[in-house]
Scaffold this active site. Structure first.
Site, PDB file in Angstrom:
ATOM      1  N   THR A  74       5.099  -3.865   9.901  1.00 58.49           N
ATOM      2  CA  THR A  74       4.677  -2.586   9.342  1.00 58.49           C
ATOM      3  C   THR A  74       3.475  -1.990  10.077  1.00 58.49           C
ATOM      4  OG1 THR A  74       3.664  -1.562   7.392  1.00 58.49           O
ATOM      5  CG2 THR A  74       3.392  -3.925   7.583  1.00 58.49           C
ATOM      6  N   GLU A  76       1.143  -0.630   8.698  1.00 51.07           N
ATOM      7  CA  GLU A  76      -0.037  -0.912   7.869  1.00 51.07           C
ATOM      8  C   GLU A  76      -0.502  -2.369   7.999  1.00 51.07           C
ATOM      9  OE1 GLU A  76      -1.794   1.287   6.776  1.00 51.07           O
ATOM     10  OE2 GLU A  76      -0.674   2.932   5.871  1.00 51.07           O
ATOM     11  N   HIS A  95       1.581  -2.731  -0.927  1.00 52.75           N
ATOM     12  CA  HIS A  95       1.195  -1.323  -0.742  1.00 52.75           C
ATOM     13  C   HIS A  95       2.416  -0.463  -1.050  1.00 52.75           C
ATOM     14  CE1 HIS A  95       0.043   2.494   0.814  1.00 52.75           C
ATOM     15  NE2 HIS A  95       0.847   2.412   1.851  1.00 52.75           N
TER      16      HIS A  95
HETATM   17 ZN   LIG Z   1       1.547   4.140   2.738  1.00 50.51          ZN
END
Ligand SMILES: [Zn+2]
Length: 215
Positions: A74, A76, A95
């Site tokens: 990801t 993130e 998240h």
């Molecule tokens: Zn997000």
């Protein structure tokens, strides 16, 4: 089955629940879990969280290197890794973009009212942290100061992130967060969100403080 494989299966199950509950539209949202001191399993980029298979989940070290698995983690990833680095006891991170909680984050409002006993004890207040670009190191670092006191935060104009002593707890905190956002919104539409009366509210806050101290 080894811990890494079990956690990959659990991530797929949590992803399915996130998607089914409308908290991760399209390919959004990401999930990770700690395998050991320096290794985590994490969701890949550009995959719907509702239809993942264990072999799609990647294994990384906390330095950000992919150790096992194909494809890319990801975007993130910095946010997840910085949380695992900052608090060794955290085992799971979720998240997502739950629509009502994200609306609070867009409106610039924290979830800081004490409305429902279970939420006061098991989630507590959810602060709003200032906007930083998704995937950035700045976003990853901006969460660190909140890790000790809180169980989840709202990300301004973006979504929410929660963590826990296992992946299920992190996910339950995300569910509770969205539930609190819904209750806050509906009660305000109905004329006002009234807090739990005193001294019950203070007693619940004391209970939460005691439970957090024991962690
Ligand atoms: Zn997000």
């Amino acid at each position: 089955m080894d811990r890494e494989t079990l956690l990959k299966e659990e991530i797929c199950e949590i992803g399915r629940r996130l998607w089914l509950r409308g908290m991760s539209s399209a390919n959004s949202g990401n999930i990770s879990a700690r395998v050991s001191d320096n290794e985590v399993v994490i969701t890949p980029t550009l995959v719907s969280k509702g239809f993942m298979k264990p072999e799609q989940i990647l294994t990384m070290n906390l330095e950000g290197e992919v150790l096992r698995g194909e494809g890319y983690p990801t975007t993130e990833t910095p946010m997840h890794l910085s949380i695992f680095k900052a608090r060794k006891d955290i085992q799971g991170v979720v998240h997502a973009h739950p629509p009502v909680a994200t609306s609070f984050a867009v409106a610039g409002k924290a979830l800081n009212l004490h409305l429902i006993p279970e939420a006061v004890i098991f989630l507590g207040e959810v602060p709003l942290i200032p906007f930083q670009p998704p995937g950035s190191q700045e976003l990853a670092e901006s969460i660190i100061p909140y890790l000790e006191e809180y169980d989840a935060v709202l990300l301004e104009n973006h979504g929410a992130i929660s963590w826990g002593s296992d992946l299920t707890q992190a996910y339950h905190r995300m569910e509770t967060l969205e539930f609190c956002a819904e209750i806050t919104l509906y009660s305000q539409i109905l004329g006002g969100a009234r807090e739990i009366p005193s001294p019950a509210k203070e007693n619940l806050l004391a209970l939460r403080a005691m439970m957090k101290h024991k962690q």
